[in-house]
Design a protein around this motif. Structure first.
Motif, PDB file in Angstrom:
ATOM      1  N   ILE A   7       0.709  -1.017   0.078  1.00  0.00           N
ATOM      2  CA  ILE A   7       0.021  -0.010   0.086  1.00  0.00           C
ATOM      3  C   ILE A   7       0.839   1.166  -0.072  1.00  0.00           C
ATOM      4  CG2 ILE A   7      -1.736   1.258   1.281  1.00  0.00           C
ATOM      5  CD1 ILE A   7      -2.738  -1.331   2.459  1.00  0.00           C
ATOM      6  N   ASP A   8       0.657   1.909  -0.966  1.00  0.00           N
ATOM      7  CA  ASP A   8       1.471   3.396  -1.115  1.00  0.00           C
ATOM      8  C   ASP A   8       0.591   4.622  -0.686  1.00  0.00           C
ATOM      9  OD1 ASP A   8       3.489   5.029  -1.846  1.00  0.00           O
ATOM     10  OD2 ASP A   8       2.649   4.955  -4.225  1.00  0.00           O
ATOM     11  N   PRO A   9       0.596   5.312   0.255  1.00  0.00           N
ATOM     12  CA  PRO A   9      -0.174   6.474   0.656  1.00  0.00           C
ATOM     13  C   PRO A   9       0.616   7.528  -0.321  1.00  0.00           C
ATOM     14  CG  PRO A   9       0.532   5.663   2.586  1.00  0.00           C
ATOM     15  CD  PRO A   9       1.338   4.732   1.710  1.00  0.00           C
ATOM     16  N   GLY A  10       0.199   8.110  -1.340  1.00  0.00           N
ATOM     17  CA  GLY A  10       1.084   9.173  -2.147  1.00  0.00           C
ATOM     18  C   GLY A  10       1.264  10.376  -1.626  1.00  0.00           C
ATOM     19  N   LEU A  48       2.750  -4.441   3.151  1.00  0.00           N
ATOM     20  CA  LEU A  48       3.814  -3.668   3.074  1.00  0.00           C
ATOM     21  C   LEU A  48       3.410  -2.170   2.924  1.00  0.00           C
ATOM     22  CD1 LEU A  48       7.290  -3.506   2.896  1.00  0.00           C
ATOM     23  CD2 LEU A  48       6.746  -3.788   0.369  1.00  0.00           C
ATOM     24  N   MET A  49       4.004  -1.282   3.819  1.00  0.00           N
ATOM     25  CA  MET A  49       3.423   0.051   3.538  1.00  0.00           C
ATOM     26  C   MET A  49       4.646   1.096   2.905  1.00  0.00           C
ATOM     27  SD  MET A  49       0.571   0.394   4.821  1.00  0.00           S
ATOM     28  CE  MET A  49       0.020   2.252   5.160  1.00  0.00           C
ATOM     29  N   THR A  50       4.592   1.810   2.204  1.00  0.00           N
ATOM     30  CA  THR A  50       5.830   2.539   1.705  1.00  0.00           C
ATOM     31  C   THR A  50       6.002   3.685   2.650  1.00  0.00           C
ATOM     32  OG1 THR A  50       4.374   4.052   0.371  1.00  0.00           O
ATOM     33  CG2 THR A  50       5.287   2.195  -0.996  1.00  0.00           C
ATOM     34  N   ALA A  68      10.273   5.968  -7.641  1.00  0.00           N
ATOM     35  CA  ALA A  68      11.162   4.846  -8.153  1.00  0.00           C
ATOM     36  C   ALA A  68      11.583   3.774  -6.716  1.00  0.00           C
ATOM     37  CB  ALA A  68      12.682   5.199  -8.798  1.00  0.00           C
ATOM     38  N   TYR A  69      11.801   4.485  -5.641  1.00  0.00           N
ATOM     39  CA  TYR A  69      12.167   3.731  -4.520  1.00  0.00           C
ATOM     40  C   TYR A  69      10.984   3.341  -4.081  1.00  0.00           C
ATOM     41  CZ  TYR A  69      13.518   3.248   0.572  1.00  0.00           C
ATOM     42  OH  TYR A  69      13.777   2.475   1.662  1.00  0.00           O
ATOM     43  N   ARG A  70       9.798   3.869  -4.052  1.00  0.00           N
ATOM     44  CA  ARG A  70       8.572   3.141  -3.605  1.00  0.00           C
ATOM     45  C   ARG A  70       8.169   1.802  -4.497  1.00  0.00           C
ATOM     46  NH1 ARG A  70       4.408   7.604  -1.539  1.00  0.00           N
ATOM     47  NH2 ARG A  70       5.880   9.174  -1.337  1.00  0.00           N
ATOM     48  N   ALA A  71       8.477   2.142  -5.524  1.00  0.00           N
ATOM     49  CA  ALA A  71       8.321   0.567  -6.714  1.00  0.00           C
ATOM     50  C   ALA A  71       9.155  -0.213  -6.043  1.00  0.00           C
ATOM     51  CB  ALA A  71       8.413   1.251  -7.901  1.00  0.00           C
ATOM     52  N   ARG A  72      10.488   0.033  -5.956  1.00  0.00           N
ATOM     53  CA  ARG A  72      11.563  -0.947  -5.499  1.00  0.00           C
ATOM     54  C   ARG A  72      11.190  -1.642  -4.446  1.00  0.00           C
ATOM     55  NH1 ARG A  72      15.508   2.594  -6.589  1.00  0.00           N
ATOM     56  NH2 ARG A  72      16.450   2.983  -4.470  1.00  0.00           N
ATOM     57  N   ALA A  79       6.116  -8.370  -3.776  1.00  0.00           N
ATOM     58  CA  ALA A  79       4.688  -7.978  -3.478  1.00  0.00           C
ATOM     59  C   ALA A  79       3.813  -8.604  -4.722  1.00  0.00           C
ATOM     60  CB  ALA A  79       4.256  -6.437  -3.128  1.00  0.00           C
ATOM     61  N   ASP A  80       2.364  -9.024  -4.168  1.00  0.00           N
ATOM     62  CA  ASP A  80       1.547  -9.623  -5.533  1.00  0.00           C
ATOM     63  C   ASP A  80       0.933  -8.403  -6.086  1.00  0.00           C
ATOM     64  OD1 ASP A  80       1.880 -12.580  -4.873  1.00  0.00           O
ATOM     65  OD2 ASP A  80       1.543 -11.834  -2.892  1.00  0.00           O
ATOM     66  N   LEU A  81       0.462  -7.394  -5.160  1.00  0.00           N
ATOM     67  CA  LEU A  81      -0.309  -6.221  -5.633  1.00  0.00           C
ATOM     68  C   LEU A  81       0.180  -5.111  -5.164  1.00  0.00           C
ATOM     69  CD1 LEU A  81      -2.770  -5.731  -7.479  1.00  0.00           C
ATOM     70  CD2 LEU A  81      -4.279  -6.390  -5.593  1.00  0.00           C
ATOM     71  N   TYR A  82       0.079  -3.945  -5.971  1.00  0.00           N
ATOM     72  CA  TYR A  82       0.648  -2.664  -5.587  1.00  0.00           C
ATOM     73  C   TYR A  82      -0.553  -1.963  -5.533  1.00  0.00           C
ATOM     74  CZ  TYR A  82       3.781   1.447  -5.265  1.00  0.00           C
ATOM     75  OH  TYR A  82       4.269   2.561  -5.047  1.00  0.00           O
ATOM     76  N   VAL A  83      -0.856  -0.941  -4.362  1.00  0.00           N
ATOM     77  CA  VAL A  83      -1.953  -0.213  -4.457  1.00  0.00           C
ATOM     78  C   VAL A  83      -1.675   1.312  -3.920  1.00  0.00           C
ATOM     79  CG1 VAL A  83      -4.256   0.410  -3.371  1.00  0.00           C
ATOM     80  CG2 VAL A  83      -3.520  -2.149  -3.956  1.00  0.00           C
ATOM     81  N   SER A  84      -1.753   2.348  -5.020  1.00  0.00           N
ATOM     82  CA  SER A  84      -1.328   3.624  -4.535  1.00  0.00           C
ATOM     83  C   SER A  84      -2.322   4.261  -4.400  1.00  0.00           C
ATOM     84  CB  SER A  84      -0.349   4.341  -5.610  1.00  0.00           C
ATOM     85  OG  SER A  84       0.092   5.641  -5.288  1.00  0.00           O
TER      86      SER A  84
END
Ligand SMILES: [Zn+2]
Length: 286
Positions: A7-10, A48-50, A68-72, A79-84
């Motif tokens: 999970i990526d809080p923008g 996993l939290m960014t 780029a770091y968040r994606a890395r 991770a199976d799925l990325y949710v921003s």
């Protein structure tokens, strides 16, 4: 094997994202993402939290390097799925509603279908307009090695929708709506929040209260109030009598205390995590 969602809080820290009349996108992204984290963990998903506080995950560097770091982080964790999670802004103040973005290379693929399901589930749960799927060559969608979606949870430029974003109940509806869809995508049973007042294990509660008291010993007066407030939320949930009530903390002290509960959350047993959740929820609800 247990699935992992990143999970990526923008935005965050010096980058507020879109700014409304009263709110900053980065703050709302974080609040809803923490609620989404809780809903997924409750449903047995590894998260996993960014970021879990008001920072850019990459401590120094450009915004592009941070993205780029968040994606890395997600790529490295497998991770199976990325949710921003983001909120949008428009020059038209009446534009509102939720949409989910995927990379143009995913047109016609399963990620597009998943994005439809996520958008509809959030819109239904939070009674919003469902704007459906959009395609965008965003860096976090491009740089991630797994299926990736970017949620635009509403328009901060729309006064009515911004007012709803200030309400925790609305963010909870959005988070639970997203969690239900994401569990469906992962093939995991979604566990809705338990009804009734929160409860927690008494021994865990006493340990958490002791930790907050320890913190208060060397803290500023504002933080003493915040630590007392957090401890009393846990006492209430565990049925432990409240002996000292110093009242409500300032917004700044409440934010700091909430960040503390997030920081120690990872080191704790599930019983203790539950107590930190209760304290964080009470601080967030102020
Ligand atoms: Zn944004």
């Amino acid at each position: 094997m247990q699935k992992i969602i990143c999970i990526d809080p923008g935005h965050g820290g010096p980058d507020p994202g879109a700014v409304g009349a009263h709110l900053r996108e980065s703050d709302i992204n974080l609040r809803v993402s923490l609620l989404l984290r809780d809903a997924l963990v409750r449903s047995g998903v590894r998260v996993l939290m960014t970021r879990e506080t008001d920072v850019l995950p990459l401590k120094s560097g450009t915004i592009g390097e941070d993205l780029a770091y968040r994606a890395r982080l997600a790529n490295t964790a497998g991770a199976d799925l990325y949710v921003s999670w983001h909120y949008d802004s428009s020059g038209n103040p009446s534009t509102d509603g939720v949409s989910v973005w995927v990379h143009p290379s995913q047109k016609g693929k399963r990620t597009e279908q998943w994005a439809v399901a996520i958008s509809t589930s959030i819109a239904t749960a939070a009674s919003q307009k469902d704007r459906g799927v959009n395609f965008g060559d965003f860096q976090v969608l491009r740089d991630t090695a797994m299926d990736a979606v970017l949620i635009e949870g509403g328009f901060i430029s729309c006064r009515a929708e911004e007012a709803r974003m200030a309400d925790r109940a609305f963010l909870l509806q959005q988070a639970e709506g997203a969690a239900a869809a994401l569990c469906g995508i992962l093939g995991t049973a979604y566990v809705p929040p338990s009804s009734g007042a929160p409860t927690c294990d008494k021994q865990a509660a006493e340990d958490v209260i002791a930790l907050y008291s320890q913190l208060a010993k060397r803290a500023t007066p504002a933080m003493v109030v915040a630590a007392n407030f957090a401890a009393n939320a846990v006492r209430r949930a565990a049925g432990i009598p409240i002996t000292t009530d110093l009242g409500k903390p300032t917004a700044e002290a409440a934010d700091r205390m909430e960040a503390f509960t997030q920081a120690v959350w990872h080191m704790s047993t599930p019983q203790v995590q539950e107590c930190h959740h209760i304290a964080a929820d009470a601080l967030r609800a102020l």
